[in-house]
Design an enzyme around this catalytic site. Structure first.
Site, mmCIF file in Angstrom:
data_model
loop_
_atom_site.group_PDB
_atom_site.id
_atom_site.type_symbol
_atom_site.label_atom_id
_atom_site.label_comp_id
_atom_site.label_asym_id
_atom_site.label_seq_id
_atom_site.Cartn_x
_atom_site.Cartn_y
_atom_site.Cartn_z
ATOM 1 N N ARG A 101 0.884 -1.182 0.000
ATOM 2 C CA ARG A 101 0.000 0.000 0.000
ATOM 3 C C ARG A 101 0.912 1.220 0.000
ATOM 4 O O ARG A 101 1.722 1.401 0.908
ATOM 5 C CB ARG A 101 -0.900 0.004 1.244
ATOM 6 C CG ARG A 101 -1.522 1.381 1.491
ATOM 7 C CD ARG A 101 -2.604 1.365 2.527
ATOM 8 N NE ARG A 101 -3.814 0.744 2.000
ATOM 9 C CZ ARG A 101 -5.009 0.869 2.552
ATOM 10 N NH1 ARG A 101 -5.170 1.582 3.643
ATOM 11 N NH2 ARG A 101 -6.062 0.270 2.019
ATOM 12 N N HIS A 128 -7.434 0.789 -6.285
ATOM 13 C CA HIS A 128 -7.656 -0.013 -5.068
ATOM 14 C C HIS A 128 -8.336 -1.301 -5.526
ATOM 15 O O HIS A 128 -9.518 -1.525 -5.259
ATOM 16 C CB HIS A 128 -8.516 0.777 -4.076
ATOM 17 C CG HIS A 128 -8.474 0.249 -2.670
ATOM 18 N ND1 HIS A 128 -7.704 -0.838 -2.290
ATOM 19 C CD2 HIS A 128 -9.107 0.668 -1.537
ATOM 20 C CE1 HIS A 128 -7.885 -1.062 -1.001
ATOM 21 N NE2 HIS A 128 -8.719 -0.161 -0.523
ATOM 22 N N GLN A 131 -10.307 -3.762 -3.271
ATOM 23 C CA GLN A 131 -11.575 -3.170 -2.864
ATOM 24 C C GLN A 131 -12.624 -3.364 -3.965
ATOM 25 O O GLN A 131 -13.741 -3.826 -3.695
ATOM 26 C CB GLN A 131 -11.379 -1.672 -2.582
ATOM 27 C CG GLN A 131 -12.610 -0.981 -2.066
ATOM 28 C CD GLN A 131 -12.961 -1.446 -0.670
ATOM 29 O OE1 GLN A 131 -12.134 -1.388 0.229
ATOM 30 N NE2 GLN A 131 -14.186 -1.904 -0.472
ATOM 31 N N ASP A 220 -17.252 7.405 -1.095
ATOM 32 C CA ASP A 220 -15.925 7.300 -0.485
ATOM 33 C C ASP A 220 -15.594 8.677 0.107
ATOM 34 O O ASP A 220 -16.291 9.668 -0.191
ATOM 35 C CB ASP A 220 -14.885 6.889 -1.549
ATOM 36 C CG ASP A 220 -13.489 6.639 -0.972
ATOM 37 O OD1 ASP A 220 -13.353 6.527 0.268
ATOM 38 O OD2 ASP A 220 -12.527 6.555 -1.765
ATOM 39 N N CYS A 260 -16.322 2.010 0.907
ATOM 40 C CA CYS A 260 -15.136 1.191 1.175
ATOM 41 C C CYS A 260 -14.679 1.283 2.617
ATOM 42 O O CYS A 260 -13.991 0.380 3.100
ATOM 43 C CB CYS A 260 -14.004 1.597 0.236
ATOM 44 S SG CYS A 260 -13.613 3.352 0.311
ATOM 45 N N ARG A 288 -13.533 -8.374 1.744
ATOM 46 C CA ARG A 288 -12.108 -8.148 1.465
ATOM 47 C C ARG A 288 -11.332 -9.417 1.810
ATOM 48 O O ARG A 288 -10.457 -9.854 1.072
ATOM 49 C CB ARG A 288 -11.584 -6.966 2.308
ATOM 50 C CG ARG A 288 -12.139 -5.603 1.921
ATOM 51 C CD ARG A 288 -11.602 -5.126 0.588
ATOM 52 N NE ARG A 288 -10.149 -5.075 0.572
ATOM 53 C CZ ARG A 288 -9.395 -4.069 1.061
ATOM 54 N NH1 ARG A 288 -9.988 -2.996 1.565
ATOM 55 N NH2 ARG A 288 -8.084 -4.104 1.004
HETATM 56 N N1 CP Z 1 -11.191 0.035 2.666
HETATM 57 C C1 CP Z 1 -9.907 -0.034 3.061
HETATM 58 O O1 CP Z 1 -8.975 -0.285 2.277
HETATM 59 O O2 CP Z 1 -9.712 0.150 4.401
HETATM 60 P P1 CP Z 1 -8.314 0.402 5.120
HETATM 61 O O3 CP Z 1 -7.772 1.700 4.594
HETATM 62 O O4 CP Z 1 -8.629 0.464 6.591
HETATM 63 O O5 CP Z 1 -7.385 -0.733 4.795
HETATM 64 N N1 NVA Z 2 -9.934 6.821 -1.406
HETATM 65 C C1 NVA Z 2 -9.547 6.412 -0.063
HETATM 66 C C2 NVA Z 2 -9.826 4.958 0.148
HETATM 67 C C3 NVA Z 2 -9.483 4.435 1.512
HETATM 68 C C4 NVA Z 2 -9.704 2.969 1.648
HETATM 69 C C5 NVA Z 2 -8.085 6.747 0.157
HETATM 70 O O1 NVA Z 2 -7.291 6.533 -0.747
HETATM 71 O O2 NVA Z 2 -7.759 7.216 1.247
#
Ligand code: CP
Ligand code: NVA
Length: 301
Positions: A101, A128, A131, A220, A260, A288
């Site tokens: 990530r 993502h 997701q 989101d 999400c 997930r």
């Molecule tokens: N939806 C999601 O990816 O959650 P986190 O950022 O908590 O991993």
């Molecule tokens: N769009 C958000 C998603 C978090 C799971 C971000 O990137 O922070």
């Protein structure tokens, strides 16, 4: 050749549906897969915070008989303490999979280019994919179909929106993005979705038009991780895109609400919507786990 999962389009339409079938089977009978990745190690590199991604990959690899190593942002300092290529070339000697990530999507493509073990994208600024996969698995569970389903995403044309467009293409769904001007999804991803199987991809600056007749309304956060300094400015711009009872009421009467997570009640969604019986956000979060187990098994077996 090593397979990676950096964006939803890395799986064909057939592989996407296969992944959903495997995930459903794993959800139904987890014990059958207890040794699927026996003894295999998954390195999890995080340059941004996480609840769901960290816990679901950690628990998921353990349920498959493997184990994970959590590597925090300060430990590796990708590209600063050590080049991305060198990190990949070290890790591939010791682990059988890498979940990452991070910020720029080029970081994961570079990692994958130098890694002989599978790299899975756990969120970048642009995608993502895990997701998006969990989301369409959830839609399949609740709506009983994927092809022709109408998904309306309301808010920023961000990483989550991009992965929803790509997943909609893989399953033949309609996707409408309702976003403020200047916050459109990437034009290349929109064009790819249109050319690669989506029933339709619409981008509109009118939230009501995006939501009209939808089976699924998705929200989101307005400011993603890494955009914290823009949060106040974005709040003013995004107010008309809040999913509240009035906007949700323009969808089909049996429409579901998705997010999400993490969510900010009172900003992108009201408590009356996200905490209602039509919200499936925690089913999404659970999925997930199941869908990522299926992805890991496909890549790391
Ligand atoms: N939806 C999601 O990816 O959650 P986190 O950022 O908590 O991993
Ligand atoms: N769009 C958000 C998603 C978090 C799971 C971000 O990137 O922070």
């Amino acid at each position: 050749m090593t397979r990676h999962f950096l964006s939803v389009r890395d799986f064909s339409a057939e592989e996407t549906l296969d992944t959903f079938a495997l995930a459903s089977e794993m959800k139904r009978a987890p014990a059958r897969f207890a040794e699927a990745l026996k003894g295999k190690a998954l390195a999890m590199l995080f340059e941004k915070p996480s609840l769901r991604t960290r816990v679901s990959f950690d628990v998921g690899i353990q349920q498959l008989g493997g184990f994970s190593l959590y590597i925090s942002p300060n430990e590796v300092s990708l590209g600063k303490r050590e080049s991305i290529a060198d990190v990949a070339k070290n890790l591939e000697r010791m682990v059988q999979g890498i979940m990452i990530r991070t910020f720029g999507h080029a970081i994961v493509t570079e990692m994958a280019a130098h890694s002989h073990v599978p790299v899975v994208n756990g969120l970048t600024d642009t995608h993502h994919p895990c997701q998006g996969m969990a989301d369409f698995l959830t839609i399949q569970e609740v709506k009983g179909k994927l092809e022709g389903v109408r998904v309306a995403y309301v808010g920023d044309g961000n990483n989550v929106a991009h992965s929803l467009i790509e997943a909609a293409a893989r399953v033949g769904a309609h996707i409408a993005i309702g976003c403020p001007e200047g916050y459109d999804p990437n034009a290349g991803i929109v064009a790819w979705g249109r050319e690669n199987g989506a029933a339709s991809v619409t981008v509109t600056h009118d939230p009501a038009a995006a939501v009209a007749g939808a089976d699924v309304v998705y929200a989101d956060v307005w400011a993603s991780m890494g955009q914290e300094s823009e949060a106040a400015a974005r709040k003013a711009i995004f107010v008309p895109f809040q999913v509240n009872d009035e906007l949700f009421g323009k969808a089909k009467p049996d429409a579901i609400f998705m997010h999400c997570l993490p969510a900010h009640r009172g900003e992108e969604v009201t408590a009356s919507v996200i905490d209602s019986a039509r919200s499936v956000v925690f089913q999404q979060a659970e999925n997930r786990l199941h869908v990522q187990k299926a992805i890991l098994k496909k890549l790391m077996s």
